[in-house]
Write a protein that holds these residues in place. Structure first.
Motif, PDB file in Angstrom:
ATOM      1  N   ARG A  12       0.648  -1.169  -0.049  1.00 34.92           N
ATOM      2  CA  ARG A  12       0.143   0.143   0.066  1.00 34.92           C
ATOM      3  C   ARG A  12       0.956   1.229  -0.034  1.00 34.92           C
ATOM      4  NH1 ARG A  12      -2.577  -3.778  -0.878  1.00 34.92           N
ATOM      5  NH2 ARG A  12      -4.598  -4.313   0.139  1.00 34.92           N
ATOM      6  N   GLU A  13       0.459   2.294  -0.608  1.00 38.92           N
ATOM      7  CA  GLU A  13       1.090   3.394  -0.516  1.00 38.92           C
ATOM      8  C   GLU A  13       1.498   4.130   0.798  1.00 38.92           C
ATOM      9  OE1 GLU A  13       0.930   7.821  -2.991  1.00 38.92           O
ATOM     10  OE2 GLU A  13      -0.039   6.361  -3.878  1.00 38.92           O
ATOM     11  N   PHE A  45       6.371   9.581  -0.977  1.00 43.82           N
ATOM     12  CA  PHE A  45       7.760   9.214  -1.517  1.00 43.82           C
ATOM     13  C   PHE A  45       7.967   7.580  -1.384  1.00 43.82           C
ATOM     14  CE2 PHE A  45       8.053  13.320   0.883  1.00 43.82           C
ATOM     15  CZ  PHE A  45       8.413  14.192   0.009  1.00 43.82           C
ATOM     16  N   SER A  46       7.089   6.792  -0.858  1.00 47.01           N
ATOM     17  CA  SER A  46       7.403   5.384  -0.834  1.00 47.01           C
ATOM     18  C   SER A  46       6.015   4.430  -0.870  1.00 47.01           C
ATOM     19  CB  SER A  46       8.260   4.863   0.328  1.00 47.01           C
ATOM     20  OG  SER A  46       7.501   5.395   1.634  1.00 47.01           O
ATOM     21  N   ILE A  47       6.368   3.264  -1.082  1.00 49.50           N
ATOM     22  CA  ILE A  47       5.194   2.308  -1.011  1.00 49.50           C
ATOM     23  C   ILE A  47       5.501   1.256   0.296  1.00 49.50           C
ATOM     24  CG2 ILE A  47       6.150   0.927  -2.839  1.00 49.50           C
ATOM     25  CD1 ILE A  47       3.302   0.209  -3.486  1.00 49.50           C
ATOM     26  N   GLU A  48       4.610   0.882   1.035  1.00 48.13           N
ATOM     27  CA  GLU A  48       4.969  -0.111   2.027  1.00 48.13           C
ATOM     28  C   GLU A  48       4.499  -1.409   1.561  1.00 48.13           C
ATOM     29  OE1 GLU A  48       4.103  -0.505   6.717  1.00 48.13           O
ATOM     30  OE2 GLU A  48       2.976   0.802   5.823  1.00 48.13           O
ATOM     31  N   CYS A  49       5.772  -2.296   1.429  1.00 49.23           N
ATOM     32  CA  CYS A  49       5.378  -3.673   1.055  1.00 49.23           C
ATOM     33  C   CYS A  49       4.988  -4.496   2.361  1.00 49.23           C
ATOM     34  CB  CYS A  49       6.738  -4.265   0.257  1.00 49.23           C
ATOM     35  SG  CYS A  49       7.105  -3.208  -1.133  1.00 49.23           S
ATOM     36  N   ASN A  50       3.751  -4.300   2.635  1.00 50.37           N
ATOM     37  CA  ASN A  50       3.427  -4.911   3.976  1.00 50.37           C
ATOM     38  C   ASN A  50       2.398  -6.201   3.787  1.00 50.37           C
ATOM     39  OD1 ASN A  50       0.915  -3.900   2.856  1.00 50.37           O
ATOM     40  ND2 ASN A  50       0.687  -2.291   4.251  1.00 50.37           N
ATOM     41  N   ALA A  91      -4.196   5.644   0.584  1.00 51.89           N
ATOM     42  CA  ALA A  91      -3.670   5.061   1.601  1.00 51.89           C
ATOM     43  C   ALA A  91      -3.934   3.610   1.686  1.00 51.89           C
ATOM     44  CB  ALA A  91      -3.952   5.779   2.842  1.00 51.89           C
ATOM     45  N   SER A  92      -5.258   3.223   1.487  1.00 50.35           N
ATOM     46  CA  SER A  92      -5.949   1.966   1.540  1.00 50.35           C
ATOM     47  C   SER A  92      -6.137   1.289   0.144  1.00 50.35           C
ATOM     48  CB  SER A  92      -7.109   2.119   2.182  1.00 50.35           C
ATOM     49  OG  SER A  92      -8.083   2.778   1.338  1.00 50.35           O
ATOM     50  N   ALA A  93      -5.759   2.014  -0.870  1.00 52.42           N
ATOM     51  CA  ALA A  93      -6.247   1.389  -2.403  1.00 52.42           C
ATOM     52  C   ALA A  93      -5.060   0.221  -2.694  1.00 52.42           C
ATOM     53  CB  ALA A  93      -6.079   2.412  -3.272  1.00 52.42           C
ATOM     54  N   VAL A  94      -5.729  -0.944  -3.239  1.00 45.04           N
ATOM     55  CA  VAL A  94      -4.803  -2.108  -3.577  1.00 45.04           C
ATOM     56  C   VAL A  94      -4.005  -1.591  -4.756  1.00 45.04           C
ATOM     57  CG1 VAL A  94      -6.564  -3.574  -2.726  1.00 45.04           C
ATOM     58  CG2 VAL A  94      -6.656  -2.939  -5.116  1.00 45.04           C
ATOM     59  N   CYS A  95      -2.933  -2.183  -4.975  1.00 47.35           N
ATOM     60  CA  CYS A  95      -2.033  -1.826  -6.225  1.00 47.35           C
ATOM     61  C   CYS A  95      -2.187  -2.925  -7.356  1.00 47.35           C
ATOM     62  CB  CYS A  95      -0.534  -2.004  -5.514  1.00 47.35           C
ATOM     63  SG  CYS A  95      -0.086  -0.695  -4.400  1.00 47.35           S
TER      64      CYS A  95
END
Length: 441
Positions: free
Chosen positions: A73-74, A78-83, A126-130
């Protein structure tokens, strides 16, 4: 046609993302990509689509463990969180025979085969799927795989690499799996605070607004392309490429449509086309470099009179592409890219204010290999995108290979009044077949 969703869930990676890859920086060109989903639909003429679903679902989980941002999620600009929160996954039944659907392709119904609305700005970042996937099983057993990817994390080559890797895993091939690199681009072109830019999206000129648009498919066979290239020859461009000739033709027809609708003389016209930086820059970029590893070449045409010719426009296209060479792209590293984007934003803002140019954005997916993606039951019989009258970015043109690989499809998205004029342009119809049928394998 009825499309009935029978299941929805979230698919997570089969193995967790390593700690050193939990946060991946965007590159500058990720930051200024459209905050929207762009679509791909792969059609397979199998007669047992329902039996393929478990195989596709399992392999999707496995490929997500390699393409970490696709299940993240974004985090911020500046970055994406690969959570590992996962990708959206749905299965649907379609009460229609697939080949009837493709004779000719029902462009206006394509969006029903997609998991989300494409080409609309995503505000819930913030919550949108990639990544969102919808597997559609037709009444005949045929299967259409609808994929929507958030443009912030990927360009066309990245999506192609993702789909090829997914297919390789699904068919259990022994070949070496693709190892995506999501860090080199952000190292070369680091993210910046874009709040100071007059125009924070490089496509804002070509797609400067969202409106109710329609999409049409025009197909140019090999003979038509050969003839068109000959007509686009000029003093500067003696050997136009397929792309240069097609871009010149569609640009000419769009300018003509604008003049017809407005009743005014030709205005300045701006074309923006995405250029792959991997091929033009070389090392340290490579085919494994993922993200939006593209730069936009800008072509401006300001006619002295109304006599616009194909050689004129092919020349402008060639000149704009020639400027995007390896030396130019190396100059974009560090602060260079931000300074270019900032200066371009100011220039565009001034042009819009004083001249109101006709503008359009081109993307070229030819030779990206979408027609070769084999999940274990052969290559797709056709690859589609989106369609229908929907809210969308305007003035969008995408080129892709035909299923036989010898021709080119042009997918054109315009407001309805422009499309009504454009699709009847005699110059266009002299070379293109509007939405012909798809051949059976």
């Amino acid at each position: 046609m009825q499309v009935r969703i029978v299941s929805r869930e979230t698919i997570k990676p089969s193995s967790p993302t390593p700690s050193h890859l939990k946060e991946i920086k965007f590159c500058l060109f990720d930051q200024i990509a459209p905050k929207a989903y762009f679509p791909t639909i792969l059609f397979y003429p199998t007669n047992d689509g329902l039996l393929k679903l478990a195989q596709l679902k399992k392999s999707l989980s496995e490929v997500l463990s390699r393409f970490h941002p696709f299940s993240g999620r974004e985090k911020d600009q500046f970055s994406i969180e690969c959570n590992d929160e996962g990708a959206s996954y749905s299965e649907a039944l379609v009460d229609y025979d697939m080949f009837e659907f493709l004779q000719p392709p029902k462009i206006d119904l394509l969006n029903h085969l997609l998991p989300c609305q494409p080409w609309v700005t995503c505000h819930d970042r913030a919550s949108a799927v990639c990544l969102a996937v919808q597997l559609n099983v037709f009444s005949c057993g045929g299967l259409a795989i609808g994929v929507c990817v958030l443009h912030t994390i990927a360009d066309g080559i990245t999506v192609s690499a993702f789909l090829k890797t997914w297919a390789t895993i699904a068919r259990g091939a022994d070949e070496q799996l693709f190892c995506p690199d999501f860090t080199t681009a952000s190292t070369l072109f680091p993210p910046r605070d874009l709040a100071s830019l007059t125009c924070s999206n490089r496509f804002m000129v070509a797609w400067k607004k969202e409106a109710i648009c329609v999409t049409r498919r025009f197909v140019f066979d090999a003979n038509a392309i050969t003839t068109l290239k000959a007509k686009a020859k000029g003093e500067y461009v003696s050997n136009p490429t397929r792309y240069e000739a097609l871009a010149a033709l569609i640009w000419k027809c769009l300018i003509s449509a604008s003049v017809t609708i407005s009743g005014l003389p030709s205005r300045p016209s701006l074309l923006e086309h995405a250029v792959d930086m991997r091929r033009r820059m070389g090392e340290p970029l490579s085919g494994y470099s993922m993200g939006n590893v593209i730069i936009v070449a800008n072509a401006v045409y300001d006619p002295a009179d109304s006599n616009i010719t194909l050689p004129d426009l092919a020349t402008v296209v060639r000149q704009s592409l020639d400027e995007v060479n390896g030396d130019f792209m190396r100059s974009l590293q560090g602060d260079g890219g931000f300074l270019l984007v900032s200066g371009y934003a100011d220039m565009i803002a001034e042009m819009l204010e004083t001249e109101g140019p006709v503008s359009l954005g081109f993307t070229n997916w030819c030779n990206f290999g979408f027609n070769e993606i084999d999940f274990g039951w052969g290559k797709p019989v056709w690859v589609g995108h989106s369609g229908g009258a929907n809210l969308s970015y305007v003035n969008r043109i995408l080129f892709k290979d035909t299923e036989c690989g010898k021709g080119t499809e042009a997918w054109v998205t315009l407001e309805e009044k422009e499309m009504a004029v454009f699709e009847n342009d005699p110059d266009l119809l002299a070379f293109a077949s509007p939405n012909p049928c798809v051949s059976r394998p």
